[in-house]
Design a protein around this motif. Structure first.
Motif, PDB file in Angstrom:
ATOM      1  N   LYS A 194       0.787  -1.122  -0.013  1.00  0.00           N
ATOM      2  CA  LYS A 194       0.074   0.078  -0.024  1.00  0.00           C
ATOM      3  C   LYS A 194       0.902   1.314   0.009  1.00  0.00           C
ATOM      4  O   LYS A 194       0.553   2.441  -0.536  1.00  0.00           O
ATOM      5  CB  LYS A 194      -0.882  -0.053   1.163  1.00  0.00           C
ATOM      6  CG  LYS A 194      -2.135   0.871   1.209  1.00  0.00           C
ATOM      7  CD  LYS A 194      -2.865   0.541   2.276  1.00  0.00           C
ATOM      8  CE  LYS A 194      -3.919   1.698   2.638  1.00  0.00           C
ATOM      9  NZ  LYS A 194      -4.655   1.587   3.743  1.00  0.00           N
ATOM     10  N   ARG A 215       4.139   1.455  -0.861  1.00  0.00           N
ATOM     11  CA  ARG A 215       4.727   1.722  -2.375  1.00  0.00           C
ATOM     12  C   ARG A 215       3.804   2.041  -3.256  1.00  0.00           C
ATOM     13  O   ARG A 215       4.131   2.921  -4.258  1.00  0.00           O
ATOM     14  CB  ARG A 215       5.231   0.409  -2.615  1.00  0.00           C
ATOM     15  CG  ARG A 215       6.564  -0.045  -1.679  1.00  0.00           C
ATOM     16  CD  ARG A 215       6.897  -1.533  -2.159  1.00  0.00           C
ATOM     17  NE  ARG A 215       7.449  -1.605  -3.580  1.00  0.00           N
ATOM     18  CZ  ARG A 215       6.884  -2.534  -4.385  1.00  0.00           C
ATOM     19  NH1 ARG A 215       6.335  -3.617  -4.015  1.00  0.00           N
ATOM     20  NH2 ARG A 215       7.639  -2.533  -5.536  1.00  0.00           N
ATOM     21  N   LEU A 216       2.600   1.526  -3.367  1.00  0.00           N
ATOM     22  CA  LEU A 216       1.765   1.811  -4.578  1.00  0.00           C
ATOM     23  C   LEU A 216       1.036   3.551  -4.209  1.00  0.00           C
ATOM     24  O   LEU A 216       1.141   4.218  -5.324  1.00  0.00           O
ATOM     25  CB  LEU A 216       0.236   1.282  -4.299  1.00  0.00           C
ATOM     26  CG  LEU A 216       0.000   0.180  -5.205  1.00  0.00           C
ATOM     27  CD1 LEU A 216      -1.421  -0.575  -4.780  1.00  0.00           C
ATOM     28  CD2 LEU A 216      -0.348   0.935  -6.722  1.00  0.00           C
ATOM     29  N   LYS A 217       0.980   3.908  -3.116  1.00  0.00           N
ATOM     30  CA  LYS A 217       0.648   5.131  -2.798  1.00  0.00           C
ATOM     31  C   LYS A 217       1.626   6.292  -3.345  1.00  0.00           C
ATOM     32  O   LYS A 217       1.398   7.137  -4.173  1.00  0.00           O
ATOM     33  CB  LYS A 217       0.266   5.660  -1.557  1.00  0.00           C
ATOM     34  CG  LYS A 217      -0.843   5.230  -0.811  1.00  0.00           C
ATOM     35  CD  LYS A 217      -1.016   5.682   0.687  1.00  0.00           C
ATOM     36  CE  LYS A 217      -2.523   5.131   1.399  1.00  0.00           C
ATOM     37  NZ  LYS A 217      -2.418   5.573   2.714  1.00  0.00           N
ATOM     38  N   VAL A 274       4.037   5.646  -5.800  1.00  0.00           N
ATOM     39  CA  VAL A 274       4.245   5.593  -7.138  1.00  0.00           C
ATOM     40  C   VAL A 274       3.137   6.056  -7.833  1.00  0.00           C
ATOM     41  O   VAL A 274       3.204   6.774  -8.994  1.00  0.00           O
ATOM     42  CB  VAL A 274       4.476   4.101  -7.478  1.00  0.00           C
ATOM     43  CG1 VAL A 274       3.140   3.203  -7.487  1.00  0.00           C
ATOM     44  CG2 VAL A 274       5.014   3.773  -8.916  1.00  0.00           C
ATOM     45  N   ILE A 275       1.909   6.155  -7.301  1.00  0.00           N
ATOM     46  CA  ILE A 275       0.862   6.895  -8.031  1.00  0.00           C
ATOM     47  C   ILE A 275       0.528   8.138  -7.829  1.00  0.00           C
ATOM     48  O   ILE A 275       0.361   9.001  -8.929  1.00  0.00           O
ATOM     49  CB  ILE A 275      -0.433   5.954  -7.399  1.00  0.00           C
ATOM     50  CG1 ILE A 275      -1.071   4.724  -7.758  1.00  0.00           C
ATOM     51  CG2 ILE A 275      -1.858   6.919  -7.525  1.00  0.00           C
ATOM     52  CD1 ILE A 275      -2.096   3.965  -7.635  1.00  0.00           C
ATOM     53  N   ASP A 302       2.938   8.844 -10.726  1.00  0.00           N
ATOM     54  CA  ASP A 302       2.002   8.849 -11.889  1.00  0.00           C
ATOM     55  C   ASP A 302       1.036   9.732 -12.270  1.00  0.00           C
ATOM     56  O   ASP A 302       1.239  10.633 -13.283  1.00  0.00           O
ATOM     57  CB  ASP A 302       1.347   7.474 -11.698  1.00  0.00           C
ATOM     58  CG  ASP A 302       2.303   6.163 -11.797  1.00  0.00           C
ATOM     59  OD1 ASP A 302       3.581   6.267 -12.014  1.00  0.00           O
ATOM     60  OD2 ASP A 302       1.667   5.215 -11.726  1.00  0.00           O
ATOM     61  N   ARG A 303       0.366  10.274 -11.496  1.00  0.00           N
ATOM     62  CA  ARG A 303      -0.617  11.339 -11.577  1.00  0.00           C
ATOM     63  C   ARG A 303      -0.090  12.601 -11.775  1.00  0.00           C
ATOM     64  O   ARG A 303      -0.643  13.398 -12.548  1.00  0.00           O
ATOM     65  CB  ARG A 303      -1.514  11.392 -10.073  1.00  0.00           C
ATOM     66  CG  ARG A 303      -2.473  10.155 -10.054  1.00  0.00           C
ATOM     67  CD  ARG A 303      -3.296  10.403  -8.878  1.00  0.00           C
ATOM     68  NE  ARG A 303      -4.062   8.938  -8.607  1.00  0.00           N
ATOM     69  CZ  ARG A 303      -4.853   9.015  -7.421  1.00  0.00           C
ATOM     70  NH1 ARG A 303      -4.679   9.856  -6.432  1.00  0.00           N
ATOM     71  NH2 ARG A 303      -5.475   7.795  -7.241  1.00  0.00           N
ATOM     72  N   ARG A 363       0.333  13.192  -0.847  1.00  0.00           N
ATOM     73  CA  ARG A 363      -1.097  13.541  -0.821  1.00  0.00           C
ATOM     74  C   ARG A 363      -1.452  14.202   0.351  1.00  0.00           C
ATOM     75  O   ARG A 363      -1.381  13.762   1.361  1.00  0.00           O
ATOM     76  CB  ARG A 363      -1.883  12.295  -1.091  1.00  0.00           C
ATOM     77  CG  ARG A 363      -1.922  11.766  -2.551  1.00  0.00           C
ATOM     78  CD  ARG A 363      -2.078  10.122  -2.467  1.00  0.00           C
ATOM     79  NE  ARG A 363      -3.144   9.693  -1.699  1.00  0.00           N
ATOM     80  CZ  ARG A 363      -4.307   9.375  -2.366  1.00  0.00           C
ATOM     81  NH1 ARG A 363      -4.658   9.457  -3.570  1.00  0.00           N
ATOM     82  NH2 ARG A 363      -5.331   8.871  -1.504  1.00  0.00           N
TER      83      ARG A 363
END
Lengths: 102, 266
Positions: free
Chosen positions: A19, A21-23, A25-26, A29-30, A66
């Motif tokens: 979770k 890592r995903l946050k 990388v996203i 990306d965004r 974020r």
């Protein structure tokens, strides 16, 4: 039960790692921000701040995270800089104040 | 006038085709007229998943190139009333159809169906642009893995850019035993990251492979947990309010005891 043991031994579960890592990388990306661009921003910021403050440039951290926006439930990317201050350049401030008084 | 859905994911192998086949089949079982369009030109698979591969005469490229009328290319599924398939071409590639042609085709066929479900190819190139061109609504499929969720996030952004707002999410192949161990992201984790509305969760179920082997949609298997969830998803699309529950809650007290004793393997 596993959760309990994991917490007991203070071990991070693999899903938490996923979770996190995903946050991250996203976010990149965004915002379409590459690590190279971030490095450029970091150097520019460094230059600007160093005019007035002595900072520890090895510990300077700049990243995209974020943060909750004004609209509820919405998250927006934000640029966060962590800049450790060693000392403030007194002469610069004195000069500036002197300028303002004129 | 029919609603046109695109089923998309970004990453390949997460279950777009299976979802299209099963949701579409059950919508027809519920009495709707349904057209499934395979937009994965060059790598068609919806036909084999549906078990209709032997009945293909014309395909979507034949239609857009004018070799046949749209209706001549539709394969009627004899097992389910009102269910049709428009297969992709296998010999051509993604560039054989343009977004404008796809849009025109959907417009033309929309009046004859209650639902058109478009099975989108993996990726974000031409094939993706074609598949979404004619759609008004989007369903994003993901699995609880970092690669699939990341691609889903990218796809959600692209859908927004192409004015397909408020896509719905299906989380596929979730393993509740791994979730419980803390080794798989759970529903809330994924929703927190993607922040879109959930349409359903499909448990990992080996019956999917068995039914795909036979070319029979798993929704017709009364005992399959995945089939049950696909049935729920179809009903939710029709506006029924069916709560989304994770496995533990859905099993009930007796089920939990059975599971504890190892009697419930389905």
């Amino acid at each position: 039960m596993f959760e309990f043991f994991n917490k007991f031994f203070n071990k991070q579960s693999s899903k938490d790692i996923a979770k996190e890592r995903l946050k991250l990388v996203i976010i990149h990306d965004r915002a379409n921000v590459s690590p190279e661009l971030l490095e450029l921003i970091k150097n520019e910021v460094l230059k600007a701040i160093q005019k007035y403050i002595v900072i520890d440039d090895k510990l300077l951290e700049i990243q995209i995270t974020r943060t909750p926006s004004e609209q509820k439930g919405e998250f927006v990317p934000a640029l966060i800089a962590n800049i450790p201050i060693k000392s403030v350049k007194k002469t610069e401030i004195l000069n500036n104040e002197a300028d303002e008084l004129k | 006038m029919g609603e046109v859905y695109v089923i998309t994911s970004g990453k390949g192998g997460v279950g777009k085709t299976t979802t299209t086949a099963n949701v579409g089949t059950y919508l027809s079982v519920l009495g709707k007229r349904v057209l499934l369009i395979d937009a994965d030109i060059g790598l068609r698979n919806l036909d084999v998943v549906m078990g209709l591969e032997n009945r293909i005469v014309f395909d979507i490229v034949d239609v857009v190139e004018g070799r046949c009328k749209p209706k001549q290319a539709l394969i009627k599924d004899k097992r389910f009333d009102g269910l049709y398939l428009l297969p992709a071409a296998q010999s051509k590639d993604k560039t054989a159809v343009s977004p404008e042609q796809m849009k025109a085709l959907c417009e033309q066929l929309k009046d004859d169906f209650d639902f058109i479900l478009i099975d989108c190819p993996a990726g974000i190139e031409q094939g993706f642009k074609n598949a979404i061109a004619g759609a008004q609504k989007a369903i994003v499929v993901t699995t609880p893995e970092v690669s699939a969720v990341r691609d889903a996030d990218r796809i959600i952004g692209l859908l927004e850019a192409y004015e397909l707002h408020n896509p719905k999410l299906i989380i596929n192949r979730i393993r509740f035993d791994m979730v419980k161990r803390g080794d798989m992201m759970d529903i809330d984790d994924i929703l927190e990251i993607l922040s879109i509305e959930l349409l359903g969760i499909i448990p990992d179920d080996e019956k999917i492979i068995i039914s795909t082997n036979k070319g029979e949609p798993v929704v017709m298997d009364e005992k399959s947990r995945a089939g049950q969830e696909y049935r729920n998803i179809a009903r939710r699309i029709l506006g029924e309010n069916i709560p989304i529950v994770s496995e533990e809650e859905s099993l009930g007290f007796l089920g939990r005891i059975k599971k504890f004793l190892g009697l419930n393997n389905s």
